[in-house]
Design a protein around this motif. Structure first.
Motif, PDB file in Angstrom:
ATOM      1  N   PRO A  97       0.827  -1.199   0.000  1.00  0.00           N
ATOM      2  CA  PRO A  97       0.000   0.000   0.000  1.00  0.00           C
ATOM      3  C   PRO A  97       0.871   1.262   0.000  1.00  0.00           C
ATOM      4  O   PRO A  97       1.910   1.290   0.653  1.00  0.00           O
ATOM      5  CB  PRO A  97      -0.779  -0.111   1.318  1.00  0.00           C
ATOM      6  CG  PRO A  97       0.089  -0.931   2.209  1.00  0.00           C
ATOM      7  CD  PRO A  97       0.873  -1.859   1.311  1.00  0.00           C
ATOM      8  N   TYR A  98       0.487   2.263  -0.746  1.00  0.00           N
ATOM      9  CA  TYR A  98       1.158   3.565  -0.702  1.00  0.00           C
ATOM     10  C   TYR A  98       0.292   4.588  -1.412  1.00  0.00           C
ATOM     11  O   TYR A  98      -0.642   4.232  -2.117  1.00  0.00           O
ATOM     12  CB  TYR A  98       2.552   3.520  -1.349  1.00  0.00           C
ATOM     13  CG  TYR A  98       2.529   3.345  -2.845  1.00  0.00           C
ATOM     14  CD1 TYR A  98       2.550   2.081  -3.397  1.00  0.00           C
ATOM     15  CD2 TYR A  98       2.453   4.446  -3.686  1.00  0.00           C
ATOM     16  CE1 TYR A  98       2.501   1.913  -4.772  1.00  0.00           C
ATOM     17  CE2 TYR A  98       2.412   4.286  -5.065  1.00  0.00           C
ATOM     18  CZ  TYR A  98       2.429   3.009  -5.602  1.00  0.00           C
ATOM     19  OH  TYR A  98       2.365   2.858  -6.954  1.00  0.00           O
ATOM     20  N   SER A  99       0.633   5.843  -1.215  1.00  0.00           N
ATOM     21  CA  SER A  99      -0.035   6.879  -1.983  1.00  0.00           C
ATOM     22  C   SER A  99       0.950   7.983  -2.343  1.00  0.00           C
ATOM     23  O   SER A  99       1.370   8.095  -3.476  1.00  0.00           O
ATOM     24  CB  SER A  99      -1.237   7.414  -1.197  1.00  0.00           C
ATOM     25  OG  SER A  99      -1.859   8.419  -1.929  1.00  0.00           O
ATOM     26  N   CYS A 100       1.349   8.770  -1.351  1.00  0.00           N
ATOM     27  CA  CYS A 100       2.134   9.974  -1.673  1.00  0.00           C
ATOM     28  C   CYS A 100       3.618   9.696  -1.936  1.00  0.00           C
ATOM     29  O   CYS A 100       4.273  10.450  -2.628  1.00  0.00           O
ATOM     30  CB  CYS A 100       2.021  10.974  -0.523  1.00  0.00           C
ATOM     31  SG  CYS A 100       2.906  10.469   0.966  1.00  0.00           S
ATOM     32  N   ARG A 101       4.144   8.668  -1.347  1.00  0.00           N
ATOM     33  CA  ARG A 101       5.583   8.341  -1.397  1.00  0.00           C
ATOM     34  C   ARG A 101       6.456   9.419  -0.767  1.00  0.00           C
ATOM     35  O   ARG A 101       7.673   9.434  -0.969  1.00  0.00           O
ATOM     36  CB  ARG A 101       6.070   8.107  -2.830  1.00  0.00           C
ATOM     37  CG  ARG A 101       5.527   6.840  -3.452  1.00  0.00           C
ATOM     38  CD  ARG A 101       6.043   6.684  -4.858  1.00  0.00           C
ATOM     39  NE  ARG A 101       5.656   5.407  -5.409  1.00  0.00           N
ATOM     40  CZ  ARG A 101       6.445   4.330  -5.401  1.00  0.00           C
ATOM     41  NH1 ARG A 101       7.629   4.368  -4.878  1.00  0.00           N
ATOM     42  NH2 ARG A 101       6.012   3.207  -5.903  1.00  0.00           N
ATOM     43  N   GLY A 102       5.846  10.335  -0.043  1.00  0.00           N
ATOM     44  CA  GLY A 102       6.626  11.444   0.497  1.00  0.00           C
ATOM     45  C   GLY A 102       6.533  11.595   2.008  1.00  0.00           C
ATOM     46  O   GLY A 102       6.915  12.625   2.545  1.00  0.00           O
ATOM     47  N   GLY A 103       6.013  10.583   2.690  1.00  0.00           N
ATOM     48  CA  GLY A 103       5.941  10.662   4.144  1.00  0.00           C
ATOM     49  C   GLY A 103       4.786  11.493   4.670  1.00  0.00           C
ATOM     50  O   GLY A 103       4.770  11.888   5.834  1.00  0.00           O
ATOM     51  N   ASN A 104       3.777  11.749   3.819  1.00  0.00           N
ATOM     52  CA  ASN A 104       2.680  12.631   4.231  1.00  0.00           C
ATOM     53  C   ASN A 104       1.377  11.924   4.576  1.00  0.00           C
ATOM     54  O   ASN A 104       0.640  12.373   5.449  1.00  0.00           O
ATOM     55  CB  ASN A 104       2.380  13.646   3.117  1.00  0.00           C
ATOM     56  CG  ASN A 104       3.565  14.537   2.845  1.00  0.00           C
ATOM     57  OD1 ASN A 104       4.146  15.106   3.753  1.00  0.00           O
ATOM     58  ND2 ASN A 104       3.944  14.629   1.585  1.00  0.00           N
ATOM     59  N   CYS A 105       1.087  10.808   3.885  1.00  0.00           N
ATOM     60  CA  CYS A 105      -0.280  10.270   3.971  1.00  0.00           C
ATOM     61  C   CYS A 105      -0.441   9.117   4.951  1.00  0.00           C
ATOM     62  O   CYS A 105      -1.540   8.876   5.441  1.00  0.00           O
ATOM     63  CB  CYS A 105      -0.734   9.815   2.590  1.00  0.00           C
ATOM     64  SG  CYS A 105       0.126   8.336   1.995  1.00  0.00           S
ATOM     65  N   GLY A 106       0.614   8.359   5.198  1.00  0.00           N
ATOM     66  CA  GLY A 106       0.518   7.224   6.115  1.00  0.00           C
ATOM     67  C   GLY A 106       0.018   5.944   5.464  1.00  0.00           C
ATOM     68  O   GLY A 106      -0.087   4.914   6.112  1.00  0.00           O
ATOM     69  N   ALA A 107      -0.273   5.978   4.174  1.00  0.00           N
ATOM     70  CA  ALA A 107      -0.812   4.788   3.489  1.00  0.00           C
ATOM     71  C   ALA A 107       0.166   3.621   3.491  1.00  0.00           C
ATOM     72  O   ALA A 107      -0.236   2.465   3.460  1.00  0.00           O
ATOM     73  CB  ALA A 107      -1.193   5.134   2.054  1.00  0.00           C
ATOM     74  N   CYS A 108       1.455   3.922   3.521  1.00  0.00           N
ATOM     75  CA  CYS A 108       2.470   2.859   3.420  1.00  0.00           C
ATOM     76  C   CYS A 108       2.916   2.354   4.793  1.00  0.00           C
ATOM     77  O   CYS A 108       3.884   1.617   4.885  1.00  0.00           O
ATOM     78  CB  CYS A 108       3.675   3.373   2.649  1.00  0.00           C
ATOM     79  SG  CYS A 108       4.585   4.650   3.550  1.00  0.00           S
ATOM     80  N   GLU A 109       2.189   2.736   5.825  1.00  0.00           N
ATOM     81  CA  GLU A 109       2.594   2.351   7.183  1.00  0.00           C
ATOM     82  C   GLU A 109       2.500   0.832   7.377  1.00  0.00           C
ATOM     83  O   GLU A 109       1.487   0.219   7.041  1.00  0.00           O
ATOM     84  CB  GLU A 109       1.684   3.046   8.199  1.00  0.00           C
ATOM     85  CG  GLU A 109       2.146   2.906   9.625  1.00  0.00           C
ATOM     86  CD  GLU A 109       1.229   3.657  10.581  1.00  0.00           C
ATOM     87  OE1 GLU A 109       1.740   4.414  11.399  1.00  0.00           O
ATOM     88  OE2 GLU A 109       0.003   3.461  10.515  1.00  0.00           O
ATOM     89  N   ILE A 119       6.432   1.729  10.745  1.00  0.00           N
ATOM     90  CA  ILE A 119       7.311   2.534   9.888  1.00  0.00           C
ATOM     91  C   ILE A 119       6.588   2.867   8.590  1.00  0.00           C
ATOM     92  O   ILE A 119       5.629   2.198   8.218  1.00  0.00           O
ATOM     93  CB  ILE A 119       8.625   1.784   9.548  1.00  0.00           C
ATOM     94  CG1 ILE A 119       8.302   0.428   8.890  1.00  0.00           C
ATOM     95  CG2 ILE A 119       9.495   1.605  10.794  1.00  0.00           C
ATOM     96  CD1 ILE A 119       9.507  -0.267   8.284  1.00  0.00           C
ATOM     97  N   LEU A 120       7.092   3.890   7.915  1.00  0.00           N
ATOM     98  CA  LEU A 120       6.586   4.246   6.584  1.00  0.00           C
ATOM     99  C   LEU A 120       7.582   3.685   5.572  1.00  0.00           C
ATOM    100  O   LEU A 120       8.738   4.111   5.527  1.00  0.00           O
ATOM    101  CB  LEU A 120       6.498   5.765   6.440  1.00  0.00           C
ATOM    102  CG  LEU A 120       5.554   6.482   7.402  1.00  0.00           C
ATOM    103  CD1 LEU A 120       5.704   7.989   7.252  1.00  0.00           C
ATOM    104  CD2 LEU A 120       4.112   6.060   7.180  1.00  0.00           C
ATOM    105  N   THR A 121       7.145   2.728   4.746  1.00  0.00           N
ATOM    106  CA  THR A 121       8.102   2.103   3.824  1.00  0.00           C
ATOM    107  C   THR A 121       8.651   3.100   2.806  1.00  0.00           C
ATOM    108  O   THR A 121       9.744   2.919   2.292  1.00  0.00           O
ATOM    109  CB  THR A 121       7.484   0.897   3.077  1.00  0.00           C
ATOM    110  OG1 THR A 121       6.362   1.338   2.330  1.00  0.00           O
ATOM    111  CG2 THR A 121       7.085  -0.201   4.033  1.00  0.00           C
ATOM    112  N   CYS A 122       7.901   4.180   2.525  1.00  0.00           N
ATOM    113  CA  CYS A 122       8.387   5.173   1.549  1.00  0.00           C
ATOM    114  C   CYS A 122       9.493   6.040   2.126  1.00  0.00           C
ATOM    115  O   CYS A 122      10.175   6.743   1.384  1.00  0.00           O
ATOM    116  CB  CYS A 122       7.245   6.066   1.060  1.00  0.00           C
ATOM    117  SG  CYS A 122       6.709   7.317   2.253  1.00  0.00           S
ATOM    118  N   SER A 123       9.648   6.007   3.441  1.00  0.00           N
ATOM    119  CA  SER A 123      10.539   6.970   4.083  1.00  0.00           C
ATOM    120  C   SER A 123      11.719   6.351   4.800  1.00  0.00           C
ATOM    121  O   SER A 123      12.431   7.048   5.523  1.00  0.00           O
ATOM    122  CB  SER A 123       9.738   7.814   5.096  1.00  0.00           C
ATOM    123  OG  SER A 123       8.706   8.505   4.441  1.00  0.00           O
TER     124      SER A 123
HETATM  125  S1  FES Z   1       3.175   6.657   0.798  1.00  0.00           S
HETATM  126 FE1  FES Z   1       2.390   8.347   1.893  1.00  0.00          FE
HETATM  127  S2  FES Z   1       3.507   8.260   3.755  1.00  0.00           S
HETATM  128 FE2  FES Z   1       4.397   6.684   2.566  1.00  0.00          FE
END
Ligand code: FES
Length: 83
Positions: A32-44, A67-71
């Motif tokens: 799961p992911y959305s923003c890839r920038g540490g903003n949305c929490g979708a990748c938690e 953790i956030l996999t994008c970050s």
């Molecule tokens: S994809 Fe949005 S916080 Fe990781």
């Protein structure tokens, strides 16, 4: 090189990709992911074992043990679980 184990999905190698998410994505994991920038929490995801390092300062505040996999990138072999 670290091994990333995703519970119930399998394992993959981290080989210097930008983020843990990118490594999992490249190797066909359905993460799961959305923003890839540490903003949305979708990748938690839940970090069950191992250590990670933050590669960007996320705006989203994770629960303890998550953790956030994008970050992050893995520093050791890690085990994660998609909640
Ligand atoms: S994809 Fe949005 S916080 Fe990781």
């Amino acid at each position: 090189m670290s091994t990333i184990t995703v519970i119930e999905q399998g394992t993959c190698e981290f080989d210097g990709q930008f983020s843990m998410l990118e490594a999992l994505d490249e190797q066909g994991f359905d993460m799961p992911y959305s923003c890839r920038g540490g903003n949305c929490g979708a990748c938690e995801v839940k970090l069950l074992s191992g250590q990670v390092e933050e590669i960007q300062m996320p705006a989203y505040d994770c629960d303890k043990g998550y953790i956030l996999t994008c970050s992050v990138i893995p520093l050791t072999d890690v085990e994660i679980e998609i909640p």
